[in-house]
Design an enzyme around this catalytic site. Structure first.
Site, mmCIF file in Angstrom:
data_model
loop_
_atom_site.group_PDB
_atom_site.id
_atom_site.type_symbol
_atom_site.label_atom_id
_atom_site.label_comp_id
_atom_site.label_asym_id
_atom_site.label_seq_id
_atom_site.Cartn_x
_atom_site.Cartn_y
_atom_site.Cartn_z
ATOM 1 N N CYS A 114 0.633 -1.084 -0.361
ATOM 2 C CA CYS A 114 -0.269 0.274 -0.026
ATOM 3 C C CYS A 114 0.787 1.426 0.082
ATOM 4 C CB CYS A 114 -1.147 0.362 1.020
ATOM 5 S SG CYS A 114 -2.496 1.072 0.941
ATOM 6 N N HIS A 115 0.721 2.386 1.091
ATOM 7 C CA HIS A 115 1.815 3.059 1.001
ATOM 8 C C HIS A 115 2.818 3.165 2.122
ATOM 9 C CE1 HIS A 115 -2.458 5.380 1.001
ATOM 10 N NE2 HIS A 115 -2.011 5.917 0.587
#
Length: 187
Positions: A114-115
């Protein structure tokens, strides 16, 4: 008897407040089910507050060590979960950036979702690598010299990456496989 390809391996999970709960819990369970021991490292002792979709508080998790006191030599693999604020806080912490940079230099496998790649970008650990991420992180990866593809899981020489929680089944399977292979290149 369940196969345990990670028996005897130690996996560091680096996270802080704001970590996406499912991206912490499911990869941790996958490597533990495969026989690994895990340690949740963070910026400070105590506990961290997980989130669900960055809007709802999740569970609180006990920290098992600080990243400032940890050494990449003590671990066989590293997991960098996402959540928007988690990697944003990690990339601003010199000890966290140094740990990730030094860990990446060892050639030991890293799983990031994800991030999470924001911390890798700050540690200059995506240059020349191919990975995926949440869409808002992709320009940062490109600007740091990485190549971005849009796939549920990407494996590049021990670096395993995925886009979001929907990709967790593929991500968890890939990290177990890559972590079992061990070191992928020498510095």
């Amino acid at each position: 008897m369940t196969e345990q390809p990670l028996k005897g391996r130690r996996v560091a999970i680096l996270a802080t407040d704001g970590v996406e709960q499912v991206e912490l819990v499911r990869p941790r369970a996958a490597v533990e089910d495969a026989g690994a021991g895990t340690a949740l490292l963070s910026l400070a002792p105590g506990s961290i507050q997980a989130m669900n979709h960055d809007v709802e508080k999740g569970d609180v998790f006990a920290v098992e060590g600080t990243v400032a006191e940890a050494s990449p030599d003590d671990f066989d693999a590293l997991i960098l979960p996402g959540g928007t604020t988690n990697p944003d806080k990690l990339r601003q912490d010199p000890a966290a950036v140094r740990f990730v940079k030094n860990f990446a230099a060892t050639g030991k496998p890293i799983g990031v979702i994800c991030h999470g790649p924001w911390t890798l970008v700050e540690a200059d650990a995506v240059r020349g690598r191919t990975l995926t991420s949440y869409p808002s992180v992709r320009t940062d990866i490109r600007n740091a010299g990485g190549t971005v593809v849009d796939q549920e899981v990407v494996v590049d020489n021990g670096l395993v990456s995925s886009r979001n929680p929907d990709d967790l089944p593929a991500f968890c399977a890939a990290i177990v496989e890559e972590f079992a292979e061990g070191r992928h290149f020498a510095t």
